[in-house]
Motif scaffolding. Structure first.
Motif, PDB file in Angstrom:
ATOM      1  N   TRP A 196       0.830  -1.207   0.000  1.00 64.22           N
ATOM      2  CA  TRP A 196       0.000   0.000   0.000  1.00 64.22           C
ATOM      3  C   TRP A 196       0.867   1.260   0.000  1.00 64.22           C
ATOM      4  O   TRP A 196       1.979   1.266   0.523  1.00 64.22           O
ATOM      5  CB  TRP A 196      -0.906   0.024   1.231  1.00 64.22           C
ATOM      6  N   THR A 197       0.319   2.326  -0.552  1.00 60.42           N
ATOM      7  CA  THR A 197       0.986   3.614  -0.500  1.00 60.42           C
ATOM      8  C   THR A 197       0.838   4.214   0.892  1.00 60.42           C
ATOM      9  O   THR A 197      -0.013   3.802   1.687  1.00 60.42           O
ATOM     10  CB  THR A 197       0.376   4.594  -1.511  1.00 60.42           C
ATOM     11  N   ARG A 198       1.669   5.217   1.172  1.00 61.99           N
ATOM     12  CA  ARG A 198       1.580   5.893   2.465  1.00 61.99           C
ATOM     13  C   ARG A 198       0.187   6.492   2.676  1.00 61.99           C
ATOM     14  O   ARG A 198      -0.384   6.432   3.767  1.00 61.99           O
ATOM     15  CB  ARG A 198       2.638   6.990   2.553  1.00 61.99           C
ATOM     16  N   ILE A 201      -2.310   3.728   3.505  1.00 65.55           N
ATOM     17  CA  ILE A 201      -2.102   3.248   4.869  1.00 65.55           C
ATOM     18  C   ILE A 201      -2.673   4.239   5.879  1.00 65.55           C
ATOM     19  O   ILE A 201      -3.266   3.854   6.889  1.00 65.55           O
ATOM     20  CB  ILE A 201      -0.598   3.018   5.133  1.00 65.55           C
ATOM     21  N   ALA A 202      -2.527   5.515   5.595  1.00 65.43           N
ATOM     22  CA  ALA A 202      -3.032   6.547   6.512  1.00 65.43           C
ATOM     23  C   ALA A 202      -4.541   6.470   6.694  1.00 65.43           C
ATOM     24  O   ALA A 202      -5.068   6.851   7.740  1.00 65.43           O
ATOM     25  CB  ALA A 202      -2.633   7.929   6.003  1.00 65.43           C
ATOM     26  N   SER A 227       1.362  -3.071  11.363  1.00 58.47           N
ATOM     27  CA  SER A 227       2.231  -1.905  11.532  1.00 58.47           C
ATOM     28  C   SER A 227       3.709  -2.274  11.509  1.00 58.47           C
ATOM     29  O   SER A 227       4.571  -1.391  11.468  1.00 58.47           O
ATOM     30  CB  SER A 227       1.923  -1.208  12.858  1.00 58.47           C
ATOM     31  N   ASP A 314      10.288  -1.299   4.715  1.00 55.27           N
ATOM     32  CA  ASP A 314      10.245   0.131   4.427  1.00 55.27           C
ATOM     33  C   ASP A 314       9.959   0.867   5.738  1.00 55.27           C
ATOM     34  O   ASP A 314       8.820   0.921   6.204  1.00 55.27           O
ATOM     35  CB  ASP A 314       9.154   0.419   3.388  1.00 55.27           C
ATOM     36  N   ASP A 316      10.000   3.960   6.338  1.00 52.82           N
ATOM     37  CA  ASP A 316       9.257   5.216   6.174  1.00 52.82           C
ATOM     38  C   ASP A 316       7.756   4.959   6.195  1.00 52.82           C
ATOM     39  O   ASP A 316       7.007   5.683   6.856  1.00 52.82           O
ATOM     40  CB  ASP A 316       9.664   5.892   4.863  1.00 52.82           C
ATOM     41  N   ARG A 317       7.317   3.937   5.466  1.00 49.35           N
ATOM     42  CA  ARG A 317       5.884   3.609   5.476  1.00 49.35           C
ATOM     43  C   ARG A 317       5.479   2.884   6.756  1.00 49.35           C
ATOM     44  O   ARG A 317       4.309   2.918   7.146  1.00 49.35           O
ATOM     45  CB  ARG A 317       5.525   2.754   4.261  1.00 49.35           C
ATOM     46  N   PRO A 357      -1.660   5.527  11.318  1.00 47.15           N
ATOM     47  CA  PRO A 357      -0.355   6.171  11.546  1.00 47.15           C
ATOM     48  C   PRO A 357      -0.204   6.697  12.967  1.00 47.15           C
ATOM     49  O   PRO A 357       0.911   6.856  13.462  1.00 47.15           O
ATOM     50  CB  PRO A 357      -0.327   7.311  10.528  1.00 47.15           C
TER      51      PRO A 357
END
Length: 405
Positions: A196-198, A201-202, A227, A314, A316-317, A357
């Motif tokens: 999934w993209t950030r 996910i948000a 997570s 990743d 960052d994500r 997040p």
């Protein structure tokens, strides 16, 4: 004795059934354990079964397995438990003290599978009684790892790791001298949000986060898997279980969940333990140790699977893993604070009081607000820091929720 990192020369035969107790009998680990036990009733005698509040399911399990004692941690469920056990001759009890007493009952082997910090006191009680402890509770080692493993060594208790990753490391470490182990890599499926993209996910919902692609687990650990916090907690566990440094530990994302861990030796050899993603594999290994049981799981067919892939996580994500790795490197009581804050954050997410997040955000903010100091050396110290961290996390929750929304 802690984790036995050397294979015994031979199994000691016994004509007596193995006396077992299961702490967390109605959860996924507990039910898988009892599934294995029910397939060989001549090998096992069930002493005590413990659950949080599901009296109906607990009573059914106690009756089916001939348990001597059934305990619910929630006193409000006691009446339902006694009613469900009426006429069975099975003893019933309720409350936190009864859970600890159940853990201390005479048994050869205890499954410690109570989720969360609630499992710390009974697991430590079973350990202190010198039991062979099959450990499936992460919080024992994340919250009080130094205390837990020191107590195991003091009383000569055997700790058998149940988590698929740690059980895989355990098996891999039996192939060579401990001093020759250079690196241990735990694998992660990547969870439901791996691709999934950030932004996606948000916006993730609890329902989406609870759809794990490979494993059937409880809600809390499933959210942790989504997570990648789960993998961070497992790194902390591995450090304590196998006496490793943070620099010797690594994580790879492995979507197929076939390779559960890799152990690299000084000669360049890397040993990987593989099996289908079924928790009955590591449970059977612990239940039968030091012999191998005839497990009921599907056999691994690599030709059908065709390919196994690996990738770096990743960070960052999935910042929760990075935060956990930082707590691991910091040491001391940082993991205790991390775990407490994460439990509050996951509960808030499931209650829709926090975005996905926001879980990592709340954990990071709590770690910044609490001065953890040295690692807890007593159960009282561990529980006090845990309680303090939870209060701080709850206090920060409105602010973090507003930022993450």
């Amino acid at each position: 004795m802690t984790v036995p990192l050397q294979a015994p020369q031979q199994a000691i035969p016994s004509s007596e059934p193995l006396r077992i107790s299961v702490l967390g009998a109605t959860g996924s680990i507990g039910t898988s354990t009892l599934d294995l036990v029910s397939r060989a009733p001549e090998r096992y005698r069930v002493e005590a079964l413990v659950a949080q509040r599901d009296a109906t399911k607990l009573a059914a399990a106690a009756r089916a397995n001939g348990a001597r004692l059934a305990v619910v941690a929630d006193p409000a469920a006691y009446r339902d438990l006694t009613a469900a056990l009426s006429g069975s001759g099975i003893e019933a009890a309720a409350g936190p003290e009864a859970v600890v007493e159940a853990a201390q009952r005479p048994a050869d082997w205890v499954m410690a599978a109570i989720v969360g910090t609630a499992g710390l006191a009974p697991s430590l009680a079973a350990l202190s009684a010198g039991r062979r402890l099959a450990l499936a509770n992460k919080e024992c080692l994340v919250t009080a790892g130094e205390l837990f493993m020191r107590r195991a060594a003091e009383v000569g208790a055997t700790v058998l790791p149940v988590d698929s990753e740690h059980n895989a490391v355990f098996q891999g470490m039996l192939s060579g001298p401990r001093a020759a182990v250079e690196r241990v890599t735990l694998t992660a499926s990547g969870g439901p949000f791996r691709t999934w993209t950030r932004a996606a996910i948000a916006a993730a919902t609890p329902e989406q986060a609870l759809k794990h692609p490979n494993w059937s687990m409880g809600a809390k650990v499933t959210i942790d898997s989504a997570s990648l916090m789960n993998k961070g907690l497992e790194l902390i566990e591995a450090m304590h279980l196998f006496q490793l440094d943070a620099a010797q530990l690594d994580v790879l994302v492995h979507p197929q969940s076939i390779v559960h861990a890799l152990v690299q030796y000084s000669d360049g050899a890397v040993l990987a333990q593989m099996s289908v993603p079924d928790m009955r594999v590591p449970i059977a290994h612990c239940l039968g140790w030091p012999v191998r049981l005839n497990g009921p799981v599907t056999r691994l067919d690599l030709a059908t699977i065709a390919s196994l892939t690996f990738e770096r996580p990743d960070l960052d994500r999935f910042p929760a893993l990075r935060i956990a790795m930082e707590a691991l490197a910091a040491g001391g009581a940082a993991p205790t604070v991390l775990n407490a804050a994460n439990e509050i954050a996951v509960a808030a997410f499931l209650q829709r009081r926090l975005t996905f997040p926001g879980i990592a955000g709340l954990v990071a903010a709590t770690l910044e607000s609490v001065s953890p100091g040295a690692a807890p050396q007593t159960l009282a110290e561990a529980l006090a820091l845990d309680a303090e961290s939870r209060v701080v996390a709850e206090g920060l929750l409105p602010e973090i929720a507003a930022k993450a929304s």
